[in-house]
Motif scaffolding. Structure first.
Motif, PDB file in Angstrom:
ATOM      1  N   VAL A   8       0.771  -1.144   0.062  1.00 51.16           N
ATOM      2  CA  VAL A   8       0.014  -0.025  -0.041  1.00 51.16           C
ATOM      3  C   VAL A   8       0.808   0.931  -0.051  1.00 51.16           C
ATOM      4  O   VAL A   8       1.658   1.199   0.555  1.00 51.16           O
ATOM      5  CB  VAL A   8      -0.867  -0.091   1.142  1.00 51.16           C
ATOM      6  N   LEU A   9       0.636   2.081  -0.917  1.00 58.44           N
ATOM      7  CA  LEU A   9       1.637   3.320  -1.002  1.00 58.44           C
ATOM      8  C   LEU A   9       0.698   4.520  -0.823  1.00 58.44           C
ATOM      9  O   LEU A   9      -0.408   4.182  -1.367  1.00 58.44           O
ATOM     10  CB  LEU A   9       2.294   3.364  -2.364  1.00 58.44           C
ATOM     11  N   ARG A  10       0.890   5.515  -0.303  1.00 66.88           N
ATOM     12  CA  ARG A  10       0.139   6.795  -0.167  1.00 66.88           C
ATOM     13  C   ARG A  10       0.676   8.057  -0.472  1.00 66.88           C
ATOM     14  O   ARG A  10       2.305   8.313  -0.502  1.00 66.88           O
ATOM     15  CB  ARG A  10      -0.228   6.871   1.447  1.00 66.88           C
ATOM     16  N   THR A  11       0.275   8.615  -1.143  1.00 67.33           N
ATOM     17  CA  THR A  11       0.740  10.224  -1.433  1.00 67.33           C
ATOM     18  C   THR A  11      -0.241  11.196  -0.698  1.00 67.33           C
ATOM     19  O   THR A  11      -0.871  10.590   0.203  1.00 67.33           O
ATOM     20  CB  THR A  11       0.457  10.661  -2.986  1.00 67.33           C
ATOM     21  N   ASP A  12       0.073  12.397  -0.749  1.00 63.88           N
ATOM     22  CA  ASP A  12      -0.740  13.312  -0.131  1.00 63.88           C
ATOM     23  C   ASP A  12      -2.024  13.119  -0.242  1.00 63.88           C
ATOM     24  O   ASP A  12      -2.984  13.261   0.931  1.00 63.88           O
ATOM     25  CB  ASP A  12      -0.494  14.754  -0.549  1.00 63.88           C
ATOM     26  N   ARG A  13      -2.473  12.800  -1.456  1.00 67.04           N
ATOM     27  CA  ARG A  13      -4.249  12.729  -1.811  1.00 67.04           C
ATOM     28  C   ARG A  13      -4.507  11.245  -2.013  1.00 67.04           C
ATOM     29  O   ARG A  13      -5.741  10.936  -2.147  1.00 67.04           O
ATOM     30  CB  ARG A  13      -4.566  13.603  -2.713  1.00 67.04           C
ATOM     31  N   CYS A  14      -3.662  10.228  -2.474  1.00 74.52           N
ATOM     32  CA  CYS A  14      -4.136   9.138  -3.137  1.00 74.52           C
ATOM     33  C   CYS A  14      -3.606   8.006  -2.317  1.00 74.52           C
ATOM     34  O   CYS A  14      -2.558   8.043  -1.627  1.00 74.52           O
ATOM     35  CB  CYS A  14      -3.664   9.098  -4.492  1.00 74.52           C
ATOM     36  N   LEU A  15      -4.131   6.843  -2.467  1.00 70.64           N
ATOM     37  CA  LEU A  15      -3.889   5.341  -2.081  1.00 70.64           C
ATOM     38  C   LEU A  15      -3.551   4.583  -3.189  1.00 70.64           C
ATOM     39  O   LEU A  15      -4.214   4.600  -4.261  1.00 70.64           O
ATOM     40  CB  LEU A  15      -5.041   4.858  -0.962  1.00 70.64           C
ATOM     41  N   ARG A  17      -2.479   0.600  -4.566  1.00 68.89           N
ATOM     42  CA  ARG A  17      -2.446  -0.692  -4.153  1.00 68.89           C
ATOM     43  C   ARG A  17      -2.880  -1.416  -5.271  1.00 68.89           C
ATOM     44  O   ARG A  17      -3.189  -1.243  -6.147  1.00 68.89           O
ATOM     45  CB  ARG A  17      -3.431  -1.120  -2.991  1.00 68.89           C
ATOM     46  N   ASP A  76      -9.934   9.577  -2.219  1.00 70.39           N
ATOM     47  CA  ASP A  76     -11.414   9.890  -1.276  1.00 70.39           C
ATOM     48  C   ASP A  76     -11.979   8.496  -1.476  1.00 70.39           C
ATOM     49  O   ASP A  76     -13.407   8.428  -1.506  1.00 70.39           O
ATOM     50  CB  ASP A  76     -12.073  10.946  -1.812  1.00 70.39           C
ATOM     51  N   GLU A 118       5.192   8.976  -6.796  1.00 68.27           N
ATOM     52  CA  GLU A 118       5.145   7.887  -5.782  1.00 68.27           C
ATOM     53  C   GLU A 118       5.652   6.442  -6.380  1.00 68.27           C
ATOM     54  O   GLU A 118       6.390   5.491  -6.073  1.00 68.27           O
ATOM     55  CB  GLU A 118       3.925   7.702  -5.093  1.00 68.27           C
TER      56      GLU A 118
END
Length: 178
Positions: A8-15, A17, A76, A118
């Motif tokens: 699972v990778l996360r950016t400021d606004r997105c996930l 996977r 979101d 990312e």
């Protein structure tokens, strides 16, 4: 492969996977637009139906974490698009080709830059891939800007080699050492 499928990778606004079978019905409502298909190869059909979605998920999981690193992108909690890489073959096995697409309603918000940044970080830090390649069509300057902002450098332009839906354009080729 197993470890990658839990990534699972996360950016400021997105996930981001890896794709899952249960994502299949989420894909056509987002991916079935001429705008996305216009800027992708013929492997990305229009319309993008459930059969194509099943094929995408199955393909992305075959060799996942070894030869493919394909991510569903969520914003979101809703599917927003995809990004990923595919390892080169033979003498190019130390390289990978990068691609991405987003729901056109999200274009122009900097999300593609955020997601590709990312993806590049992940490929650099978590894989043995040494170089990434990406291409975009001449009629897509926004994609060129995404690649340039995320560290890709223009390596060449093949004039008039893309022909889609009766129109011809150039293929811009970018590369990035990791």
């Amino acid at each position: 492969m197993t470890d990658f499928l839990r990534t699972v990778l996360r950016t400021d606004r997105c996930l981001l996977r890896p794709w899952r079978a249960e994502d299949t019905p989420l894909i056509p409502p987002v991916a079935s637009t001429r705008d996305i298909s216009w800027n992708t190869s013929f492997r990305f059909p229009h319309p993008f139906d459930e059969t194509a979605a099943k094929r995408l998920v199955r393909w992305s999981r075959d060799g996942a974490g070894e030869d493919k690193w394909q991510f569903a992108v969520f914003l979101d909690g809703e599917l927003a698009g995809s990004c990923g890489t595919v390892r080169g073959e033979g003498v190019e096995a130390h390289t990978a080709t990068t691609g991405y697409w987003l729901d056109p309603s999200l274009w122009g918000r900097g999300l593609a830059t955020e997601v590709v940044t990312e993806l590049v970080r992940y490929m650099r830090d978590q894989t043995a891939i040494e170089q990434l390649t990406a291409t975009c069509f001449g009629w897509n300057p926004a994609s060129r800007r995404v690649l340039e902002k995320t560290g890709f450098r223009l390596e060449g332009v093949r004039r008039g080699v893309v022909r889609k839906w009766g129109r011809t354009t150039d293929l811009w080729i970018y590369g990035q050492w990791l």
